[in-house]
Design a protein around this motif. Structure first.
Motif, PDB file in Angstrom:
ATOM      1  N   ASN A 205      21.836  26.489  44.117  1.00 12.90           N
ATOM      2  CA  ASN A 205      22.326  27.721  44.731  1.00 12.90           C
ATOM      3  C   ASN A 205      23.772  27.502  45.162  1.00 12.90           C
ATOM      4  O   ASN A 205      24.056  26.666  46.017  1.00 12.90           O
ATOM      5  N   ILE A 206      24.659  28.260  44.533  1.00  9.96           N
ATOM      6  CA  ILE A 206      26.100  28.067  44.734  1.00  9.96           C
ATOM      7  C   ILE A 206      26.714  29.364  45.239  1.00  9.96           C
ATOM      8  O   ILE A 206      26.411  30.450  44.731  1.00  9.96           O
ATOM      9  N   GLU A 207      27.571  29.249  46.226  1.00 12.77           N
ATOM     10  CA  GLU A 207      28.259  30.435  46.740  1.00 12.77           C
ATOM     11  C   GLU A 207      29.381  30.831  45.780  1.00 12.77           C
ATOM     12  O   GLU A 207      30.229  30.013  45.448  1.00 12.77           O
ATOM     13  N   VAL A 208      29.354  32.075  45.329  1.00 15.41           N
ATOM     14  CA  VAL A 208      30.370  32.581  44.413  1.00 15.41           C
ATOM     15  C   VAL A 208      30.889  33.924  44.921  1.00 15.41           C
ATOM     16  O   VAL A 208      30.274  34.561  45.776  1.00 15.41           O
ATOM     17  N   ALA A 209      32.031  34.341  44.384  1.00 11.61           N
ATOM     18  CA  ALA A 209      32.570  35.663  44.726  1.00 11.61           C
ATOM     19  C   ALA A 209      31.684  36.719  44.069  1.00 11.61           C
ATOM     20  O   ALA A 209      31.457  36.695  42.858  1.00 11.61           O
ATOM     21  N   GLY A 210      31.153  37.629  44.862  1.00  6.76           N
ATOM     22  CA  GLY A 210      30.231  38.627  44.328  1.00  6.76           C
ATOM     23  C   GLY A 210      30.591  40.026  44.782  1.00  6.76           C
ATOM     24  O   GLY A 210      31.608  40.252  45.459  1.00  6.76           O
ATOM     25  N   HIS A 211      29.755  40.974  44.414  1.00 10.56           N
ATOM     26  CA  HIS A 211      29.967  42.387  44.752  1.00 10.56           C
ATOM     27  C   HIS A 211      28.661  42.995  45.238  1.00 10.56           C
ATOM     28  O   HIS A 211      27.585  42.617  44.780  1.00 10.56           O
ATOM     29  N   MET A 212      28.788  43.947  46.153  1.00 12.16           N
ATOM     30  CA  MET A 212      27.641  44.717  46.621  1.00 12.16           C
ATOM     31  C   MET A 212      27.943  46.188  46.354  1.00 12.16           C
ATOM     32  O   MET A 212      28.910  46.742  46.892  1.00 12.16           O
ATOM     33  N   TRP A 213      27.140  46.798  45.467  1.00 21.09           N
ATOM     34  CA  TRP A 213      27.314  48.205  45.138  1.00 21.09           C
ATOM     35  C   TRP A 213      26.355  49.047  45.967  1.00 21.09           C
ATOM     36  O   TRP A 213      25.213  48.639  46.229  1.00 21.09           O
ATOM     37  N   HIS A 214      26.797  50.249  46.365  1.00 21.61           N
ATOM     38  CA  HIS A 214      25.977  51.180  47.136  1.00 21.61           C
ATOM     39  C   HIS A 214      25.741  52.439  46.303  1.00 21.61           C
ATOM     40  O   HIS A 214      26.686  53.107  45.892  1.00 21.61           O
ATOM     41  N   PHE A 215      24.455  52.756  46.057  1.00 20.86           N
ATOM     42  CA  PHE A 215      24.106  53.872  45.182  1.00 20.86           C
ATOM     43  C   PHE A 215      23.124  54.829  45.864  1.00 20.86           C
ATOM     44  O   PHE A 215      22.344  54.439  46.738  1.00 20.86           O
ATOM     45  N   LYS A 216      23.177  56.070  45.413  1.00 14.99           N
ATOM     46  CA  LYS A 216      22.248  57.100  45.901  1.00 14.99           C
ATOM     47  C   LYS A 216      21.063  57.213  44.939  1.00 14.99           C
ATOM     48  O   LYS A 216      21.248  57.321  43.727  1.00 14.99           O
ATOM     49  N   TYR A 217      19.854  57.222  45.505  1.00 13.00           N
ATOM     50  CA  TYR A 217      18.641  57.519  44.745  1.00 13.00           C
ATOM     51  C   TYR A 217      18.214  58.940  45.152  1.00 13.00           C
ATOM     52  O   TYR A 217      17.684  59.142  46.252  1.00 13.00           O
ATOM     53  N   PRO A 218      18.461  59.960  44.291  1.00 20.33           N
ATOM     54  CA  PRO A 218      18.117  61.347  44.656  1.00 20.33           C
ATOM     55  C   PRO A 218      16.623  61.504  44.928  1.00 20.33           C
ATOM     56  O   PRO A 218      15.781  60.919  44.240  1.00 20.33           O
ATOM     57  N   LEU A 219      16.303  62.320  45.922  1.00 18.91           N
ATOM     58  CA  LEU A 219      14.899  62.586  46.227  1.00 18.91           C
ATOM     59  C   LEU A 219      14.337  63.563  45.202  1.00 18.91           C
ATOM     60  O   LEU A 219      15.029  64.479  44.731  1.00 18.91           O
ATOM     61  N   ALA A 220      13.058  63.381  44.823  1.00 24.93           N
ATOM     62  CA  ALA A 220      12.417  64.212  43.802  1.00 24.93           C
ATOM     63  C   ALA A 220      11.948  65.542  44.398  1.00 24.93           C
ATOM     64  O   ALA A 220      11.776  65.670  45.622  1.00 24.93           O
ATOM     65  N   ASP A 221      11.754  66.510  43.543  1.00 30.38           N
ATOM     66  CA  ASP A 221      11.125  67.793  43.893  1.00 30.38           C
ATOM     67  C   ASP A 221      11.919  68.577  44.926  1.00 30.38           C
ATOM     68  O   ASP A 221      11.342  69.345  45.714  1.00 30.38           O
ATOM     69  N   GLY A 222      13.256  68.386  44.968  1.00 36.38           N
ATOM     70  CA  GLY A 222      14.102  69.169  45.862  1.00 36.38           C
ATOM     71  C   GLY A 222      13.963  68.830  47.328  1.00 36.38           C
ATOM     72  O   GLY A 222      14.411  69.592  48.194  1.00 36.38           O
ATOM     73  N   VAL A 223      13.367  67.689  47.659  1.00 37.69           N
ATOM     74  CA  VAL A 223      13.155  67.301  49.060  1.00 37.69           C
ATOM     75  C   VAL A 223      14.489  66.959  49.725  1.00 37.69           C
ATOM     76  O   VAL A 223      15.347  66.311  49.118  1.00 37.69           O
ATOM     77  N   THR A 224      14.651  67.430  50.961  1.00 41.49           N
ATOM     78  CA  THR A 224      15.803  67.032  51.786  1.00 41.49           C
ATOM     79  C   THR A 224      15.274  66.621  53.167  1.00 41.49           C
ATOM     80  O   THR A 224      14.134  66.912  53.519  1.00 41.49           O
ATOM     81  N   TYR A 225      16.126  65.950  53.928  1.00 40.98           N
ATOM     82  CA  TYR A 225      15.733  65.542  55.284  1.00 40.98           C
ATOM     83  C   TYR A 225      16.989  65.391  56.120  1.00 40.98           C
ATOM     84  O   TYR A 225      18.105  65.301  55.596  1.00 40.98           O
ATOM     85  N   THR A 226      16.806  65.363  57.420  1.00 41.65           N
ATOM     86  CA  THR A 226      17.926  65.184  58.338  1.00 41.65           C
ATOM     87  C   THR A 226      18.069  63.698  58.635  1.00 41.65           C
ATOM     88  O   THR A 226      17.171  63.087  59.235  1.00 41.65           O
ATOM     89  N   TYR A 227      19.185  63.159  58.201  1.00 39.85           N
ATOM     90  CA  TYR A 227      19.464  61.721  58.427  1.00 39.85           C
ATOM     91  C   TYR A 227      20.223  61.599  59.740  1.00 39.85           C
ATOM     92  O   TYR A 227      21.272  62.230  59.936  1.00 39.85           O
ATOM     93  N   VAL A 228      19.679  60.795  60.662  1.00 43.18           N
ATOM     94  CA  VAL A 228      20.280  60.630  61.984  1.00 43.18           C
ATOM     95  C   VAL A 228      20.586  59.154  62.220  1.00 43.18           C
ATOM     96  O   VAL A 228      19.709  58.292  62.087  1.00 43.18           O
ATOM     97  N   GLU A 229      21.844  58.872  62.572  1.00 41.93           N
ATOM     98  CA  GLU A 229      22.273  57.502  62.896  1.00 41.93           C
ATOM     99  C   GLU A 229      22.622  57.458  64.367  1.00 41.93           C
ATOM    100  O   GLU A 229      23.356  58.328  64.871  1.00 41.93           O
ATOM    101  N   LYS A 230      22.092  56.449  65.086  1.00 45.63           N
ATOM    102  CA  LYS A 230      22.350  56.333  66.522  1.00 45.63           C
ATOM    103  C   LYS A 230      23.021  54.992  66.834  1.00 45.63           C
ATOM    104  O   LYS A 230      22.859  54.023  66.092  1.00 45.63           O
ATOM    105  N   ASP A 231      23.761  54.965  67.968  1.00 44.07           N
ATOM    106  CA  ASP A 231      24.361  53.702  68.384  1.00 44.07           C
ATOM    107  C   ASP A 231      23.364  52.905  69.230  1.00 44.07           C
ATOM    108  O   ASP A 231      22.203  53.327  69.390  1.00 44.07           O
TER     109      ASP A 231
END
Length: 965
Positions: A205-231
């Motif tokens: 196991n060797i430490e190398v320069a890497g990347h972290m990608w952030h992607f959206k997975y759309p919800l099926a069947d038209g579902v939505t929700y209220t996303y709440v982030e708190k401190d």
């Protein structure tokens, strides 16, 4: 014939070793006393492709010390040697040889012809490391050299090492029939270069320069929700309506194999959508697969978005989640690490998978057959596929965006959105031999159901039947075995023990030792195909103790030497080899394989850094042997072998121990020049001279301490104790103390001292022989040609405290202590080395007066004292010296410049204070301790301790100067 002036290790070592081999000095049972106890050690078998490295040199030195010591004690000893066939390593070496010689490749040759090439290579080059171990002085019974592939089909008729293959096959068949071995689908480390599963130990196991990608997975069947982030205080910092859940990944190409998205059960942000379906945003939109959003303890709500994609067929953590949740696992890649191109058309398979996601039943075989790779990605290398996946998701706008604000000269802001890609170091697994990135892969493999055989191996350590040293090793052992997983024992190679299982057209299994036996089980006329896989080398080496002793035959060697006495090995293979030998021997013959396990760490360079070719700090033990001799390297190995301590190899230390050998050689030459000849009739209890009584007692103490240290596997204590005894006590003090006696006009005194010195030198050779076998054997023969045996078989002494004369011990240690105090004071006060100075006796009891009277000439000479006078008080400008029973002083006011000495010491102390201040500041800085390499921090601490010791000595010297005025 007079001894040579120096010991020429380069010329002598090969000659001495050849003499040992000619005499069969290392044969099992050699030098054993009638009815002797046995003592046996199994060498950790080096790879047949291997060459001697510092780990081998260290490990085998310790084993050799033990076996030589026990052999001299008269035990019936066996040090069992041998090599491991090293599946991947050997196959790689031979394939390289074929390519280098422009011969047909492995695939072109075919399995049978290729294996013939391997056996040819083994016959020509496979003994390299054995010959190199001999250069180190290893005293194995080489006539018993074992090989983990001996007796295998295709092996030459004259292949040494017994019939290890039969033992391996028998164990597999027996364990299979008992339900302890099975074929199944599990996640393994997959090497795309060699196209085989490999063990954790073969992954770097060797430490190398890497990347972290952030992607959206759309919800099926038209579902939505209220996303709440708190401190942290519970205040809402973000609230928005979302129709997706975002994940972060370092391997976007594996998204195609996702079975679910997991969130922590306590993560309130996603509670409204747990149980809903989301869409994997890869491939043609009309055929995209839906996967459920599930809860599991694995996701960390505080890391990234808190949502984790679960790709059970390509990630070890995800695999555990998938098993717990019962979600499907899809293998995306072929054996070369390319995206799979087999199977049905993409659209059909994607539709089938979507049906699974909506609750349709599926079987394990169906899941394995599913190929969810879109047409445009099929056949692409996994890293090329990664680029395509990222491009497609980004182009569709499903990459999570980050917003930047730029201040312009016109005083307005421009909002720019870019894909959120983190550049960050990541730990990446590489094959230690292939050097390619390892792919966790769900494949069909053979496994040992270790949960069924682990119990006795745990009990043997817990109840003390087997002792692991240091004790920290026991905790590691328990942790691994109490959390054990099935053991993958199959490898997709040609070189190795081929798995003894045949299949018919319907996939039924027939396990047997031979094809004829398998055919009999299947029935006449049933076409059978043998499993092409071979067994992991850890499986065969797990049988090393019994396999090398002739099992399954009930041989005399097996009866005599099993279980073995001790295993000396590296802590890094405690699980891979030690624990597996414990499980296997207990499962196969219901006996422990060894009583003691001594674990050592990795040999590092002088600064504590791991040796590696890329760093350029690899030290070749053969080069060290060429330069310093094997004995110096061996003594260094022993001296640094503290239980559980760091193993830092410093070439300056090796040079110092070479000088130690020279010191011993010179003492032997001094004895020879003074006609000190060993006598078989010498009785150490018959001596009359105090000096001779004392040195005999010191020798007895050294013997006792050496045996205690080796019994407790404290190799460093044995080495450092012998160093102090031989160099300081014998070569320095006794040689000097003996000179007046050897020059005496009393022939009886001369004769006694000659005999005593000859005996003492012999005892030095005997006690040192296990650690420094070459120079001691050479001296043994050079001192006397009338020996009854070579030193390798000389009887180990058993004398003890009965040889310690309390009066002589007290008197001579008083003399040594006084001389050392005089020398120390002279050095501290910078008294010129050649100057003779006066000494004053202030007070002295009767015992001290007697000791002085009998040894005055020695004290005056060795302390460079001009004369002794008596006084009731110390004269002005004198430094006092305390000894048991009295006080002396050295008048130095007229000999040294006190003011100048004070100024010198104070200046040095000032410089030291600055250096220590800098070191303390560095070590008190939490950032330095947390971020600096461990070896740098340890070096700083060691340096500070050294400086503090130096400061204490200087302050003591200043205090002495204060006495002078």
């Amino acid at each position: 014939m007079a001894m040579e002036k120096t010991f020429d290790a380069g010329a002598a070592e090969a000659r001495i070793y050849e003499k040992w081999e000619e005499a069969k000095a290392f044969a099992a049972g050699a030098n054993a006393k009638p009815g002797a106890e046995t003592f046996s050690i199994m060498i950790p078998p080096p790879n047949v492709t291997g060459v001697l490295h510092m780990g081998h040199a260290f490990n085998n030195t310790l084993q050799d010390i033990l076996i030589r010591w026990k052999r001299m004690q008269g035990y019936d000893t066996l040090w069992q040697p041998g090599t491991d066939h090293a599946g991947i390593a050997t196959q790689m070496v031979v394939e390289r040889e074929l390519a280098r010689n422009q011969q047909p490749s492995r695939a072109e040759l075919g399995r049978e012809a290729f294996l013939e090439k391997v056996w040819e290579w083994k016959a020509q080059s496979g003994g390299t490391i054995i010959n190199q171990l001999k250069r180190l002085g290893a005293s194995c019974d080489w006539d018993r050299t074992a090989f983990t592939m001996s007796g295998a089909p295709g092996a030459p008729a004259d292949e040494a090492g017994g019939n290890f293959h039969d033992a391996v096959i028998k164990v597999f068949v027996d364990m299979y029939e008992k339900g302890l071995i099975y074929r199944g689908k599990r996640l393994v480390n997959w090497d795309p270069h060699f196209e085989t599963a490999i063990s954790d130990l073969e992954v770097e196991n060797i430490e190398v320069a890497g990347h972290m990608w952030h992607f959206k997975y759309p919800l099926a069947d038209g579902v939505t929700y209220t996303y709440v982030e708190k401190d942290e205080d519970g205040n809402v910092v973000l609230e928005e309506e979302r129709d997706y859940i975002s994940i972060a990944t370092t391997r976007p190409e594996t998204m195609l194999g996702d079975g679910a998205v997991a969130v922590h059960p306590d993560d309130e942000r996603y509670a409204p959508i747990v149980g809903k379906l989301c869409e994997i945003p890869v491939g043609p939109k009309e055929h995209r697969r839906l996967i459920p959003i599930i809860t599991d303890e694995y996701p960390d709500p505080d890391f990234g978005s808190g949502a984790v994609k679960i790709t059970g067929a390509h990630d070890f953590n995800d695999y555990q989640v998938a098993k717990r949740a019962g979600i499907p696992m899809y293998r995306l890649m072929d054996t070369k690490g390319a995206m799979r191109s087999d199977g049905a058309p993409y659209a059909e398979e994607a539709a089938k998978a979507q049906a699974h996601a909506r609750g349709a039943a599926f079987t394990e075989n169906e899941v394995d057959a599913i190929n969810l790779v879109p047409d445009d990605l099929r056949g692409l290398d996994r890293f090329e596929a990664r680029k395509r996946v990222v491009e497609q998701i980004t182009a569709e706008g499903l990459a999570v965006m980050t917003i930047f604000f730029f201040k312009q000269k016109t005083a307005y802001e421009i909002e720019v959105s870019v894909p959120l890609v983190e550049n960050k170091p990541i730990m990446q697994p590489f094959g230690d031999r292939s050097k390619v990135v390892i792919e966790p892969m769900l494949t069909d493999q053979w496994f040992v159901d270790t949960a069924k055989i682990v119990g006795p191996a745990l009990d043997a350590v817990k109840n003390g039947t087997v002792k692991i040293m240091p004790e920290s090793g026991e905790k590691t052992y328990y942790h691994w075995l109490e959390n054990i997983e099935p053991w993958c024992i199959s490898r997709q190679l040609w070189w190795g023990h081929q798995i003894p299982v045949w299949f018919d057209a319907e996939g039924n299994q027939y396990c047997a030792a031979t094809e004829a036996e398998a055919q009999a089980k299947a029935g006449e006329g049933v076409a059978l195909t043998r499993d092409p896989d071979v067994l992991d080398t850890w499986f065969s080496s797990g049988l090393w103790p019994i396999g090398t002793l002739g099992w399954p035959e009930q041989t005399e060697a097996l009866e005599k030497y099993f279980p073995t006495s001790v295993l000396v090995t590296g802590q890094d293979i405690l699980f891979f080899w030690v624990a597996r030998m414990m499980m296997m021997q207990l499962a196969v013959v219901d006996q422990i394989p060894f009583h003691d396990v001594y674990l050592h760490g990795l040999v590092r360079d002088a600064k504590g850094k791991k040796m590696s070719k890329s760093t350029g700090n690899v030290i070749d033990p053969l080069e060290l042997i060429e330069e310093y001799g094997a004995d110096a390297l061996r003594f260094t190995n022993a001296a640094m072998a503290s239980m559980g301590g760091a193993l830092k190899l410093d070439t300056q230390r090796i040079a110092g121990y070479r000088n130690f050998g020279t010191k011993l050689w010179n003492a032997a030459r001094f004895a020879e020049m003074n006609q000190c000849v060993p006598s078989a009739d010498f009785d150490p209890t018959s001596v009359r001279q105090t000096v001779n009584k004392w040195i005999i007692g010191e020798t007895a103490k050294a013997r006792i301490a050496t045996d205690e240290a080796l019994t407790g596997y404290r190799f460093n204590d044995a080495a450092t104790g012998l160093y102090a005894y031989v160099w300081n006590v014998v070569c320095d003090w006794y040689v000097e103390f003996a000179k007046p006696l050897l020059n005496s006009e009393d022939e009886a005194i001369v004769a006694e001292t000659r005999a005593t010195m000859a005996w003492v030198i012999d005892q030095c050779l005997i006690l040192l022989h296990p650690i420094m076998p070459f120079i001691t054997e050479e001296l043994w023969g050079a001192i006397s040609q009338e020996r009854a045996t070579m030193l390798v078989h000389a009887p180990w002494p058993t004398y003890g405290t009965e040889l310690v004369d309390a009066d002589a011990d007290r008197e001579m240690n008083w003399v040594v202590g006084l001389i050392e105090s005089i020398r120390s004071t002279r050095a501290e006060m910078h008294v010129p080395a050649g100057a003779k100075i006066p000494m004053v006796q202030l007070e002295l009891d009767e015992a001290g007066k007697g000791a002085w009277a009998r040894n005055a000439a020695l004290i005056l000479k060795l302390g460079r004292i001009e004369a002794l006078s008596e006084a009731a008080e110390a004269p002005k400008g004198a430094v006092t010296i305390a000894v048991p029973g009295g006080t002396f002083c050295l008048p130095l006011a007229d000999i040294i410049d006190v003011a100048e000495e004070k100024a010198r010491l104070e200046k040095t102390l000032g410089k030291l204070a600055k250096e220590m201040g800098g070191l303390r500041g560095r070590l008190n800085n939490p950032k330095f301790v947390a971020s600096a390499p461990e070896e740098v921090v340890e070096e700083s601490r060691a340096l500070l301790a050294e400086k503090e010791g130096e400061e204490a000595k200087l302050r003591a010297a200043l205090a002495r100067l204060a006495e002078i005025g």
